[in-house]
Design an enzyme around this catalytic site. Sequence first.
Site, PDB file in Angstrom:
ATOM      1  N   LYS A   1       0.803  -1.237   0.000  1.00 46.65           N
ATOM      2  CA  LYS A   1       0.000   0.000   0.000  1.00 46.65           C
ATOM      3  C   LYS A   1       0.835   1.286   0.000  1.00 46.65           C
ATOM      4  O   LYS A   1       0.433   2.279  -0.595  1.00 46.65           O
ATOM      5  CB  LYS A   1      -0.938   0.015   1.212  1.00 46.65           C
ATOM      6  CG  LYS A   1      -2.057  -0.999   1.128  1.00 46.65           C
ATOM      7  CD  LYS A   1      -3.090  -0.658   2.171  1.00 46.65           C
ATOM      8  CE  LYS A   1      -3.830  -1.848   2.690  1.00 46.65           C
ATOM      9  NZ  LYS A   1      -4.820  -1.499   3.709  1.00 46.65           N
TER      10      LYS A   1
ATOM     11  N   ASP B   1     -10.628   3.307   2.574  1.00 48.01           N
ATOM     12  CA  ASP B   1     -11.001   2.910   3.945  1.00 48.01           C
ATOM     13  C   ASP B   1     -11.781   4.029   4.637  1.00 48.01           C
ATOM     14  O   ASP B   1     -12.648   3.761   5.469  1.00 48.01           O
ATOM     15  CB  ASP B   1      -9.755   2.583   4.771  1.00 48.01           C
ATOM     16  CG  ASP B   1      -9.149   1.245   4.367  1.00 48.01           C
ATOM     17  OD1 ASP B   1      -9.871   0.431   3.756  1.00 48.01           O
ATOM     18  OD2 ASP B   1      -7.956   1.021   4.656  1.00 48.01           O
TER      19      ASP B   1
END
Length: 280
Positions: free
Chosen positions: A71, A106
């Site tokens: 990520k 998220d």
Amino acid sequence: MTAPTKTRAACLIGWPAAHSRSPLIHHYWLRTLGIEGGYSIEAVPPEGFAEFVLHLAAHGFVGANVTIPHKERALALSVPDSRARAVGAANTLWYEGGELRSTNTDIEGFLGNLDACAPGWDGAGDALVLGAGGASRAVVFGLIERGITRVHLANRTLERAQALAGQFGAKVHPVAWDAIDGLLPRAGLLVNTTSLGMHGQPALELDAGRLPPHAVVADLVYVPLETPLLAAARARGLKTADGLGMLLYQAVRGFELWFGTRPEVTAELYAHVAADLTKA
Ligand code: ATR
């Protein structure tokens, strides 16, 4: 005769090839929306990640989700939006204007799920967030973005809470783990971002009875679907938001970016993925 259209495909890039529910979610939407498309899991080792991502289209993909351990690299190799930059990690990639763009979904997963499960949650007053890892960073960013003016951030390792709070300014107050009990009576929103309560991990020892009657409780853990924390909150009649809901809402944006239609999180999708979780 019309030329055959190339099927659009996205993927999840991880290493090792993680067991993920993302294919289940995207395949469900492709099927129910009648869109011809694909979503696969691509196991790419760290040494091959840059090549894979920089040639994503050549590998046959219009975009991708990115998971552990890639990520942070994904952020560095793309043009990130403010959310990905704030979290320091990108989990969704797509092409726009010839560039590889990235975001971190998220935050909208967390906020979208709360809006669906507990409308008006953002008027509940102080928030108490447990944990100071990557997931906590997304949650805290989302809370500040939505106008929460006081976030208490409790972590077992206080230094990590202090470091995270330091990046967000005066609205975020780092506190020691043993301060949680005293903060519960004024927590309008309680969020667990730690691994406590997860299958195979210790339970989160916390007295939900000390929360105010209007409190909303969110848990990012989704295995089990109902953590002991959520069970205790529901037993008290409090509104709750679970980790599976967040997972489903965080998938919406990627699907929309890759396949051009904004999908919905429905009770049927929730049941579909929940059935897979309980089978595992
Ligand atoms: P993520 O990126 O998913 O947030 P992480 O960075 O590993 O994962 O963070 C895990 C969080 O769970 C941390 O806040 C961790 O606390 P520490 O910073 O003190 O390690 C918390 N955590 C894990 N096990 C815990 C335990 N037994 N008690 C309290 N907190 C725990």
